[in-house]
Write an enzyme that holds these catalytic residues in place. Structure first.
Site, short mmCIF file in Angstrom:
data_model
loop_
_atom_site.label_atom_id
_atom_site.label_comp_id
_atom_site.label_asym_id
_atom_site.label_seq_id
_atom_site.Cartn_x
_atom_site.Cartn_y
_atom_site.Cartn_z
N LYS A 95 19.85 -15.66 57.60
CA LYS A 95 19.73 -16.13 58.95
C LYS A 95 20.10 -15.01 59.92
CE LYS A 95 23.33 -18.10 60.64
NZ LYS A 95 24.71 -18.50 60.91
N HIS A 128 23.65 -24.87 59.54
CA HIS A 128 24.59 -25.41 58.54
C HIS A 128 24.84 -26.92 58.72
CE1 HIS A 128 25.02 -21.29 57.64
NE2 HIS A 128 26.06 -20.99 58.40
N LYS A 182 34.80 -21.88 67.13
CA LYS A 182 35.57 -20.71 66.65
C LYS A 182 36.88 -20.67 67.41
CE LYS A 182 31.84 -18.06 64.86
NZ LYS A 182 32.09 -17.51 63.55
P1 NDP Z 1 25.30 -5.53 59.46
O1 NDP Z 1 25.28 -5.44 60.95
O2 NDP Z 1 26.50 -5.05 58.72
O3 NDP Z 1 23.97 -4.79 58.98
C1 NDP Z 1 23.64 -4.55 57.61
C2 NDP Z 1 23.07 -3.15 57.48
O4 NDP Z 1 21.86 -3.07 58.22
C3 NDP Z 1 23.97 -2.09 58.06
O5 NDP Z 1 24.92 -1.64 57.13
C4 NDP Z 1 23.00 -1.01 58.47
O6 NDP Z 1 22.75 -0.19 57.34
C5 NDP Z 1 21.74 -1.77 58.78
N1 NDP Z 1 21.59 -1.92 60.24
C6 NDP Z 1 22.49 -2.39 61.12
N2 NDP Z 1 21.99 -2.39 62.36
C7 NDP Z 1 20.75 -1.89 62.27
C8 NDP Z 1 19.74 -1.66 63.20
N3 NDP Z 1 19.88 -1.92 64.50
N4 NDP Z 1 18.56 -1.14 62.76
C9 NDP Z 1 18.41 -0.89 61.47
N5 NDP Z 1 19.36 -1.10 60.53
C10 NDP Z 1 20.50 -1.60 60.93
O7 NDP Z 1 24.94 -7.01 59.09
P2 NDP Z 1 25.69 -8.01 58.12
O8 NDP Z 1 25.87 -7.37 56.80
O9 NDP Z 1 26.84 -8.57 58.83
O10 NDP Z 1 24.61 -9.19 58.02
C11 NDP Z 1 23.35 -9.03 57.40
C12 NDP Z 1 22.48 -10.24 57.70
O11 NDP Z 1 23.14 -11.40 57.25
C13 NDP Z 1 22.24 -10.47 59.19
O12 NDP Z 1 20.97 -11.02 59.36
C14 NDP Z 1 23.32 -11.48 59.58
O13 NDP Z 1 22.94 -12.25 60.68
C15 NDP Z 1 23.36 -12.31 58.30
N6 NDP Z 1 24.66 -12.97 58.09
C16 NDP Z 1 25.83 -12.25 58.06
C17 NDP Z 1 27.03 -12.89 57.82
C18 NDP Z 1 28.31 -12.11 57.75
O14 NDP Z 1 29.35 -12.75 57.52
N7 NDP Z 1 28.31 -10.82 57.92
C19 NDP Z 1 27.09 -14.36 57.61
C20 NDP Z 1 25.81 -15.01 57.61
C21 NDP Z 1 24.65 -14.31 57.86
P3 NDP Z 1 22.31 1.34 57.45
O15 NDP Z 1 22.73 1.86 58.78
O16 NDP Z 1 23.03 2.00 56.31
O17 NDP Z 1 20.85 1.32 57.26
C1 BG6 Z 2 27.86 -17.89 59.08
C2 BG6 Z 2 28.10 -17.73 60.55
O1 BG6 Z 2 26.58 -18.38 58.86
O2 BG6 Z 2 28.82 -18.79 58.55
C3 BG6 Z 2 29.52 -17.27 60.82
O3 BG6 Z 2 27.18 -16.78 61.07
C4 BG6 Z 2 30.52 -18.17 60.15
O4 BG6 Z 2 29.77 -17.24 62.22
C5 BG6 Z 2 30.16 -18.36 58.68
O5 BG6 Z 2 31.80 -17.57 60.25
C6 BG6 Z 2 31.05 -19.41 58.03
O6 BG6 Z 2 30.81 -19.44 56.67
P1 BG6 Z 2 31.95 -19.94 55.67
O7 BG6 Z 2 31.27 -20.01 54.36
O8 BG6 Z 2 33.04 -18.91 55.73
O9 BG6 Z 2 32.42 -21.25 56.18
#
Ligand code: NDP
Ligand code: BG6
Length: 513
Positions: A176, A268, A364
């Protein structure tokens, strides 16, 4: 061009090992799975995906032949990737044997390839490396898009055109957010479907992988005592509650563009609601279940702004500690109106649920962390005990609580006679407390979902028509909120949230549990 695209799509069809040997010239009927985590350097990959893959390996759930590849732009080697993930791997606390050996063996199967997300060349090079490990086996390939949403389609394009399996299946897990309203979600779906077929797209909502959410259908459909009560006739209201005791720490940039309604409610909590309220499916088959979920979502009333309360946390000092306001985050504009809290009343206009309020609350920086479903039942008609003893049984209606997390439990609040010669009633719980009942650790949601994706089980993933129905419910409200620039009610970090949520509940004669 279209011909290249359709050839790529044809190559990505699920094919059995037999037809693979005819089509791809493969002689071996052995299969292997290559799992590529795209965005491997990111937060989610480190926190959830690699640990979940290791847990599956540790439990013996991954196929005998498998390889894990990390892909991102960051310059890393196989070794640095291994170092990065080694600190995140844990073994189940109930069966720690061979933990170190298993971790080492798993890490040996992990590799890294640095490349650009929109480059077919980068994915072509990745494909070659995958092939070296796959050999002449039937090569199934799973791509996990753990990257920001604006590059989902780029990666779907370059990976499908340059790194699809030639003789096995190719599946893509998409994280997502799936858009931010009906239009952007439809555009994303159109973009993905240029390169992938619907049955290759696994849209993840990790709440569907949580143990107690999966158990909802078991509870309803394999016990006689619940399903007959599961309607407007006996249920007064249903509450779906999500709260976190921390703010948007580190994710403010993402969050400010989405807000709590899109981050938690539209996906969710709505998914839980759909599973809770759907009609019994014809079977446990993915399509039968998803058909029922779509039906119930389409029977829901579009959300009304009068049935919504929004809030945003403000700074607060407690016990000498300063807790920040949402807008203190450097990546959030000072005048942001993005809600970090929302409460809403939703209605399902069908025969089963007519008039029953489904109240959602998500926030939150509240006083506690947890997610639960509360089902409040109606009063006992002509309650003998209330008549005879005048006890305050008005409030003591039955309530079923499904505590999704933490400390998983299902309990039913009942009225009970306090033991003794007199006649005094109290409220007690029939309690299924998981930690007492089950002597094993509960798997993380990502484990179940990754395993399902590997096995081709789509039951817990979101189908595109489900997504459309979910956005159709929320989009008008989100647009109105933004157009009218409605200011959220401020609430202190660590509090119970805005008082408006209580007025909203009171409007429907409900008290939050
Ligand atoms: P990040 O922001 O950490 O991005 C993941 C990787 O993508 C980075 O390490 C980077 O790798 C690359 N990246 C970041 N920004 C850009 C950009 N602008 N253009 C191109 N590459 C980019 O994301 P998360 O790991 O937090 O999340 C990944 C996905 O999962 C997202 O869609 C997020 O919404 C979703 N998500 C995340 C959650 C969380 O708890 N983190 C929970 C639920 C969903 P590099 O620079 O090495 O290429
Ligand atoms: C993610 C949301 O989908 O779910 C976050 O983007 C949130 O904001 C998370 O913190 C919560 O997940 P869990 O499994 O820790 O309850």
């Amino acid at each position: 061009d279209e011909a290249t695209k359709s050839a790529a799509r044809a190559a990505m069809d699920d094919v059995s090992p037999k037809s693979a040997s005819l089509n791809g010239g493969t002689t071996s009927t052995e299969t292997t799975v290559s799992i590529t985590v795209v965005g491997a350097s990111g937060d989610l990959a480190k926190k959830k995906i690699f640990p979940a893959l290791f847990a599956l390996y540790y439990e013996g759930c991954l196929p005998e032949h498998f390889t894990v590849f990390g892909f991102a732009r960051s310059k890393m080697t196989d070794e640095t990737l291994r170092e990065m993930i080694s600190g995140t791997l844990t073994c189940r606390i109930d069966q720690r044997e061979n933990c170190g050996d298993k971790q080492e063996a798993f890490l040996k199967r992990c590799f890294y390839h640095a490349g650009q997300y929109s480059s077919e060349d980068s994915f072509g090079e990745l494909s070659k490396k995958l092939h070296e490990h796959e050999g002449d086996r039937v090569a199934n390939r799973l791509f996990y898009l753990s990257i920001p949403p604006d590059i989902f389609v780029d990666v779907a394009r370059s990976s499908s055109l340059a790194a699809s399996s030639a003789n096995g299946w190719t599946r893509v897990i998409v994280e997502k957010p799936f858009g931010r309203d009906s239009e952007s979600s439809a555009e994303l779906t159109r973009g993905l479907k240029k390169y992938l077929k619907e049955d290759q797209i696994y849209r993840i909502d990790h709440y569907l992988g949580k143990e107690l959410v999966e158990n909802l259908s078991v509870l309803r459909f394999s016990n006689l005592v619940f399903e007959p009560l599961w309607s407007r006739q006996y249920i007064r209201n249903v509450q779906l509650i999500f709260s976190e005791d921390f703010g948007t720490e580190g994710r403010g940039g993402y969050f400010d563009n989405y807000g709590i309604i899109r981050d938690i409610m539209q996906n969710h909590l709505l998914q839980i609601l759909a599973l809770f309220a759907m009609e019994p499916p014809v079977s446990l088959d993915a399509e039968d279940i998803r058909n029922e979920k779509v039906k119930v979502l389409r029977s829901m009333r579009v959300l009304d702004i009068d049935n919504l309360v929004v809030g945003q946390y403000k700074g607060h000092t407690r016990g000498g500690v300063n807790y920040p306001a949402y807008t203190d985050d450097k990546t959030v504009p000072n005048n942001s109106l993005t809600p970090t809290f929302a409460a809403a009343a939703l209605f399902i206009d069908n025969a089963r649920w007519d008039g029953v309020p489904f109240l959602m609350k998500a926030g939150k920086a509240l006083h506690m962390k947890g997610a639960e479903i509360r089902v409040q039942f109606r009063h006992v008609p002509g309650n003998l005990y209330k008549r005879s003893f005048g006890t305050d049984l008005d409030l003591a209606t039955n309530e079923l609580v499904i505590r999704v997390q933490p400390d998983e439990a299902i309990y039913l609040k009942i009225n009970n006679k306090v033991p003794g010669l007199g006649m005094r009633l109290d409220r007690s719980n029939l309690n299924l407390h998981y930690a007492d009942r089950y002597n094993r650790e509960i798997p993380d949601a990502y484990e179940r979902l990754l395993l399902d994706a590997i096995e081709g089980e789509r039951r817990l993933f979101i189908r595109s028509d489900e997504l459309d129905a979910a956005w159709a419910l929320f989009t008008p409200l989100l647009k109105e909120l933004e157009k009218r620039k409605i200011s959220p009610e401020l609430y202190p970090y660590g509090s119970r949230g805005p008082v408006g949520a209580h007025y909203l509940a009171a409007k429907y004669n409900v008290r939050w549990g």
